[in-house]
Design a protein around this motif. Sequence first.
Motif, short mmCIF file in Angstrom:
data_model
loop_
_atom_site.label_atom_id
_atom_site.label_comp_id
_atom_site.label_asym_id
_atom_site.label_seq_id
_atom_site.Cartn_x
_atom_site.Cartn_y
_atom_site.Cartn_z
N UNK A 1 0.88 -1.16 0.00
CA UNK A 1 0.00 0.00 0.00
C UNK A 1 0.92 1.22 0.00
N UNK A 2 0.88 2.04 -1.04
CA UNK A 2 1.82 3.16 -1.16
C UNK A 2 1.79 4.10 0.05
N UNK A 3 0.68 4.15 0.78
CA UNK A 3 0.58 5.05 1.93
C UNK A 3 1.24 4.47 3.17
N UNK A 4 1.63 3.20 3.08
CA UNK A 4 2.20 2.50 4.25
C UNK A 4 3.69 2.80 4.38
N UNK A 5 4.13 3.09 5.60
CA UNK A 5 5.55 3.38 5.82
C UNK A 5 6.45 2.23 5.38
N UNK A 6 5.92 1.02 5.38
CA UNK A 6 6.75 -0.15 5.06
C UNK A 6 6.75 -0.48 3.58
N UNK A 7 6.04 0.30 2.77
CA UNK A 7 5.85 -0.09 1.37
C UNK A 7 7.14 -0.10 0.56
N UNK A 8 8.17 0.62 1.02
CA UNK A 8 9.43 0.63 0.26
C UNK A 8 10.53 -0.13 0.96
N UNK A 9 10.14 -1.02 1.87
CA UNK A 9 11.15 -1.82 2.55
C UNK A 9 11.49 -1.31 3.94
N UNK A 10 12.32 -2.08 4.61
CA UNK A 10 12.63 -1.77 6.00
C UNK A 10 13.64 -0.63 6.11
#
Length: 199
Positions: free
Chosen positions: A57-66
């Motif tokens: 989910x693009x709005x999620x802080x985790x969307x681009x990895x840790x």
Amino acid sequence: MTSMNTFTNVTPLPRSFYCRETIEVAQSLLGKVLVRRVNEGILAGRIVETEAYKQNDPACHASKGMTKRNQVMFGEPGHAYVYFTYGMHFCFNVVTAPQGVGEAVLIRAVEPLEGIDLMARYRRTNKLTNIASGPGKVCQAFGLGREHNGLDLTDGVLTIVDDGYVLDRIVTSTRIGIRLAADLPWRFYIANNPHVSRR
DNA sequence: TTAATGATGGGCT
DNA sequence: GCCCATCATTAAA
């Protein structure tokens, strides 16, 4: 022993509650009670509004990895993910899904039940419906900050419990205050509850 | 409607 | 490593 409405000896929700599909957890958290033990006593409030944040989910802080900030989202479910935002506020989330997945539920609003005087002091307001009717307000009312990031909610001074409360109706809507993926219907709140945040 | 307020991370060099 | 737009917000006007 006539302890009315104190959440001192209530069993926290188990790890299995959090280790489920994030949307399900977001809905199930409605009506549960957030409890924090402090020196002055107990702070408790019923969760009335949540939002789900999933890994793809693009709005999620985790969307681009840790990253250093979001690493607890990828850890064991049932822990607190508390982050600082807008240069002045904290947001409290509950880590969901199995370890390694990177999903969480934002607690957007609670209805104060116990320790209301202390909450009002933390918040510098006397209006009940202004005490915890927003994610930043929840953290201020409960005194939550950086030091609570990563805490285990299944055992300790910060927990979530089930007091047997039965909901009337859950309303679903799009999430608030985000730019990306603003069309996803992943916000949930208890119908007609005056502590739900507005906009 | 907008200012306050600062950490974060992506995109460079 | 530097730069800077962005940001899961709130209160005041």
